[in-house]
Design an enzyme around this catalytic site. Structure first.
Site, mmCIF file in Angstrom:
data_model
loop_
_atom_site.group_PDB
_atom_site.id
_atom_site.type_symbol
_atom_site.label_atom_id
_atom_site.label_comp_id
_atom_site.label_asym_id
_atom_site.label_seq_id
_atom_site.Cartn_x
_atom_site.Cartn_y
_atom_site.Cartn_z
ATOM 1 N N ARG A 26 -28.735 85.097 96.282
ATOM 2 C CA ARG A 26 -28.443 86.463 95.842
ATOM 3 C C ARG A 26 -28.632 86.588 94.332
ATOM 4 N NH1 ARG A 26 -25.650 89.188 92.084
ATOM 5 N NH2 ARG A 26 -23.946 87.721 92.353
ATOM 6 N N ASP A 27 -27.770 85.923 93.563
ATOM 7 C CA ASP A 27 -27.800 86.047 92.112
ATOM 8 C C ASP A 27 -29.105 85.511 91.538
ATOM 9 O OD1 ASP A 27 -25.369 85.086 89.505
ATOM 10 O OD2 ASP A 27 -26.986 86.534 89.538
ATOM 11 N N HIS B 274 -17.305 81.696 88.110
ATOM 12 C CA HIS B 274 -18.749 81.957 88.123
ATOM 13 C C HIS B 274 -19.200 81.889 86.678
ATOM 14 C CE1 HIS B 274 -22.426 84.125 89.725
ATOM 15 N NE2 HIS B 274 -22.581 84.224 88.429
ATOM 16 N N HIS C 141 -21.912 80.721 83.430
ATOM 17 C CA HIS C 141 -23.324 80.707 83.063
ATOM 18 C C HIS C 141 -23.598 79.692 81.975
ATOM 19 C CE1 HIS C 141 -24.683 84.895 84.725
ATOM 20 N NE2 HIS C 141 -24.265 84.089 85.654
ATOM 21 N N CYS D 84 -33.299 82.317 83.648
ATOM 22 C CA CYS D 84 -33.855 82.251 82.311
ATOM 23 C C CYS D 84 -32.827 82.851 81.372
ATOM 24 C CB CYS D 84 -35.148 83.038 82.196
ATOM 25 S SG CYS D 84 -35.704 83.130 80.479
#
Lengths: 322, 322
Positions: free
Chosen positions: A12-13, A206, A208, A239
C-alpha cells in the site's frame, strides 16, 4: 524471547508512492511470497476510488486472494466511511484509517479538521460494530512527530487525539512519522505519553528513514513497549529525497535488527529477500533500498528462535537471489 | 544538555578505503572545513609506510597544518611502536592503535596474536610516558562485535582484552564494529561490561552501517554512557557491499540525530554539508552516503544549544550546497 509484529506496508504505502502500476499478477505473487516468508500482517492496498489512485484499482482482487492465506491478517487503508463500507464488504480482517495530528496536514490531505476526522472515525467504528464486529479498526496518526507544513506538532495534541480516538472505539492507535522528522528521544517520550493515556490501545510505530534515523527510531519505540512496526520491503517507494515521498523503513534491515537482538519476528530473511525478484520484475527500474540483502547475514547468525539460515549470503554478486 | 564528541575519521578510515588518492591541497582544505564546522577531534591519517598506504603519504604535512588549528585534537592511527615514534615526533596530540579482539583478525591484519599486540601497546605507552607524556593514547578494539573470519567474538574476550590494555596504561579503550555485525542489544551489553571492568577508560563507539544498524547502534551505545562516536563525513569510503569495505556511520546523519535529541555536538550541519564540495572535488566519482544532506533539516529545527540554522535546506536541488 520477545516477539514483534512486522506490518508490511509495501503493497500500500510503497506502491502508492511509485509512479508506475505494478501488474496484478505480480502483486498477487508478492503477497504470496510475503506470507511464505513469514509476514503475518500485510497492508495490501487502499480503498480509494481508482480514478484517484490507479495503483490500487485491483484492491478487491487482492483481498479475495489474500483472504485465502490463513497465516496473515489482511489489512487495507480506508480514508473515510465510504471506503470502510466497501472494505468491510470484501470480508477484510482489519482496516487502518489515517488521521492527521497536524491541522494543516489534515486540511491538505482530506479537507477536514482533526475533530471532523475523529467524528468520521467514530462513524466507521459504529458501522463496524453494527455490521462486522470481528473487523479490527486501527488508526495510524500521521504527522505525529512533525509536519512539513506546520512544523512542530505539540505532544499534548497527539495525546489528546489518541484519547479522542480511543474514546471513539478504535482498537489500536499507532503513531506515524509521515515526514521523517522524528528523533529517538521524541519517539520514546511520545509513545510513553500515549501509552500512559490509552494503555493497551497503543499501536504501531510507522517510522521513516528520511534522515537516516529509521532504525534508531524503531529501537527507541521498542524500548518503550511498542511491539508492532510498519515497514516496507526494499523501502519501496521510499525515495526520501523527493518532496512528499515516503522514505519507509526497510523491512529487511528491520527484521535483521530484531532477529540479531534475539527478538522474534517469525520472518525468514532468505525467503523475504528472494521475493525481491518479484519487485524488480513488476516495477522495472524502481530502486530498492536497504543494506542487509547486499551485505548478507552475519557469520554465525542465528534467528531469535534458534533456527540457522541456509546461507548467510542473501543476494548473489550480481544482485540476484543467492 | 548532554554533550558528545564526534570523532571524524573520514580523513583516515574513509580515505584509506578509497581507491584514488585525495590531493594534499584538498585534504588540507577538508581538515580546515571540518574544524570550521565544529568538529573537535579529527583522525587525519595513519603513520604507515607510504609504500603500503600511498593515500597516507602526506601525513606529516597534514599534521603540521592541523596543529595550527587550536580548536581540534589532532589524532592519527599508528599500528606499531615505529609508527608511534614517528607520530609523536611530529607533535601530534593523540594516537590511536587498532587492536583486534579476534585472534584470526589479529593474525590476518598485523601477523601478531592479541597478546603480542597488547605487549606492543605497552611498549608504545612506555615510549609515550618517557618522551611525550602529554600525548593521549587510545585503542580502538577491532572486531569487538564479531569477525568475518572467526564469526562470533566472545564478550568475555573483549572485556579481558580491555582490562589488559587498561593495565598496559592506555588512556581510553573504544569498541569498533569493524565488520558491521553489531546489534543494539549486544552494543549495550558489551559497553556496559567493559565500563564495569575499566570505568572511565571506556572510550569511543566506532560503529558501521553495513546492515543499516549504524545509528541504532550509536543510540544503543549512547544509552549506556558512551559519549564519543567515530563517524565519517559522507560515510566516505563506506561502500558497505564490497568485501572488507568500511560502511562507516555517516557524520551528517549522526550529528542530526544527536542535535535533534537535544544532545550537543558543537557541529554546524550547514557548514559540514558545505564541506562536501571539497570531497566531490578531491575524489571525483566517489559516492557519498547519508540522508540528511538531501532531506535537509526539519522544519522548526533547533540545535541542542538553542541556535537556529540559517536554512533548513542543506543541498540545492542539483546536489550542491544550498
Amino acid at each position: 524471547m520477545d516477539t514483534v509484529l512486522i506490518s508490511e506496508v509495501g503493497p500500500r504505502d510503497g506502491l502508492q508512492s511509485v509512479k508506475s502500476t505494478m501488474p496484478t499478477t505480480h502483486k498477487l505473487a508478492w503477497i504470496d511470497a510475503l506470507a511464505s516468508a513469514g509476514l503475518r500482517e500485510i497492508e495490501i492496498g487502499s480503498f480509494v476510488p481508482a480514478r484517484l489512485l490507479p495503483q490500487m484499482a485491483d484492491i478487491t482482487d487482492l483481498v479475495r486472494h489474500a483472504m485465502t492465506l490463513p497465516s496473515i491478517t489482511v489489512m487495507a487503508l480506508v480514508p473515510n466511511l465510504r471506503g470502510a463500507e466497501t472494505a468491510i464488504a470484501t470480508g477484510i480482517q482489519k482496516i487502518t484509517i489515517p488521521v492527521s495530528a497536524s491541522e494543516a496536514h489534515s486540511q491538505a490531505n482530506v479537507r477536514k479538521t482533526c475533530a471532523q476526522m475523529v467524528d468520521e472515525v467514530g462513524r466507521i467504528v459504529n458501522y463496524r460494530n453494527a455490521h462486522a464486529p470481528q473487523v479490527k479498526v486501527e488508526v495510524g496518526m500521521s504527522t505525529a512527530f512533525g509536519c512539513t507544513l506546520q512544523g512542530a506538532v505539540l505532544e499534548d495534541d497527539v495525546v489528546r487525539l489518541a484519547e479522542a480516538l480511543a474514546e471513539a472505539g478504535v482498537d489500536e492507535i499507532g503513531l506515524s512519522d509521515t515526514t521523517g522528522m522524528a528523533n529517538p528521544a521524541q519517539v520514546r517520550r511520545l509513545f510513553k505519553q500515549v501509552r500512559d493515556a490509552i494503555g493497551d490501545r497503543t499501536g504501531a510505530a510507522h517510522l521513516h528513514n528520511t534522515r537516516g534515523l529509521g532504525l534508531a527510531n524503531c529501537l527507541a519505540a521498542y524500548d518503550v513497549g511498542v511491539r508492532t512496526f510498519d515497514s516496507s520491503q526494499g523501502g519501496l517507494g521510499g525515495c526520501p529525497y523527493a518532496p512528499g515521498a515516503s522514505g519507509n523503513v526497510v523491512t529487511e534491515d528491520l527484521v535483521f535488527m530484531f532477529e540479531a537482538m534475539g527478538v522474534h519476528t517469525g520472518i525468514d530473511l532468505e525467503m523475504l529477500v528472494a521475493a525481491r525478484a518479484i519487485l524488480t520484475a513488476g516495477l522495472p527500474g524502481e530502486p530498492l533500498y536497504g543494506m542487509t540483502p547486499d551485505s548478507g547475514l552475519t557469520k554465525g547468525f542465528v534467528y531469535a528462535d534458534g533456527r540457522y539460515p541456509l546461507n548467510i549470503q542473501l543476494l548473489s554478486v550480481n544482485g540476484t537471489c543467492a
